[in-house]
Design a protein around this motif. Sequence first.
Motif, PDB file in Angstrom:
ATOM      1  N   PRO A 138     -45.835 -53.633  24.389  1.00  0.00           N
ATOM      2  CA  PRO A 138     -45.689 -52.418  25.210  1.00  0.00           C
ATOM      3  C   PRO A 138     -44.466 -52.438  26.111  1.00  0.00           C
ATOM      4  O   PRO A 138     -43.895 -51.387  26.407  1.00  0.00           O
ATOM      5  N   GLU A 139     -44.018 -53.623  26.525  1.00  0.00           N
ATOM      6  CA  GLU A 139     -42.822 -53.704  27.364  1.00  0.00           C
ATOM      7  C   GLU A 139     -41.603 -53.227  26.584  1.00  0.00           C
ATOM      8  O   GLU A 139     -40.742 -52.526  27.118  1.00  0.00           O
ATOM      9  N   ALA A 140     -41.528 -53.608  25.312  1.00  0.00           N
ATOM     10  CA  ALA A 140     -40.402 -53.195  24.474  1.00  0.00           C
ATOM     11  C   ALA A 140     -40.437 -51.692  24.230  1.00  0.00           C
ATOM     12  O   ALA A 140     -39.410 -51.018  24.334  1.00  0.00           O
ATOM     13  N   ILE A 141     -41.613 -51.174  23.937  1.00  0.00           N
ATOM     14  CA  ILE A 141     -41.742 -49.730  23.709  1.00  0.00           C
ATOM     15  C   ILE A 141     -41.287 -48.965  24.940  1.00  0.00           C
ATOM     16  O   ILE A 141     -40.536 -47.993  24.843  1.00  0.00           O
ATOM     17  N   ALA A 142     -41.696 -49.422  26.113  1.00  0.00           N
ATOM     18  CA  ALA A 142     -41.287 -48.756  27.357  1.00  0.00           C
ATOM     19  C   ALA A 142     -39.774 -48.832  27.556  1.00  0.00           C
ATOM     20  O   ALA A 142     -39.145 -47.851  27.960  1.00  0.00           O
ATOM     21  N   LEU A 143     -39.183 -49.981  27.258  1.00  0.00           N
ATOM     22  CA  LEU A 143     -37.728 -50.141  27.382  1.00  0.00           C
ATOM     23  C   LEU A 143     -37.001 -49.140  26.499  1.00  0.00           C
ATOM     24  O   LEU A 143     -36.073 -48.459  26.955  1.00  0.00           O
TER      25      LEU A 143
END
Length: 151
Positions: free
Chosen positions: A116-121
Amino acid sequence: MITIKRTNSDDSHFRELVQQLDADLKIRDGDEHAFYAQFNKTATIKYALVAYDGDVPAGSGAIRELNPDTMEVKRMFVLPAYRGKGIASAMLQMLETWSVELGYKKCVLETGKNQPEAIALYKKSNYKIIPNYGQYQSMTNSVCFEKELAV
């Protein structure tokens, strides 16, 4: 102070960070890890970055040609102790700039639903979700993105 160095897959710090990324992905991807790992070989990456906090390698990222107009973003990773400091955003922007310098018009990438951190980035960086491409077409855990670059 964070600095970012352009390099390639021969860089020992890049290789060390990729090993840590792979260990993290093995946990996140579970049974699907072997499938994804086959597409993440780094032996021939010409365009890689290593972010440093002083002389400590803190993050990595890379691009590789997908087709004559498109670069694929690969191996994005920031060590847990350095997350939330804008390092991934800075590296992504630098990879986009490098892509433009090399004559490419867009960047694409694949990430997993368990990141999810990558998706948000990528959403924050104006990447748009696209249908899964190439080898990821049948992977329900994959989320693919695209961004048109300002050339």
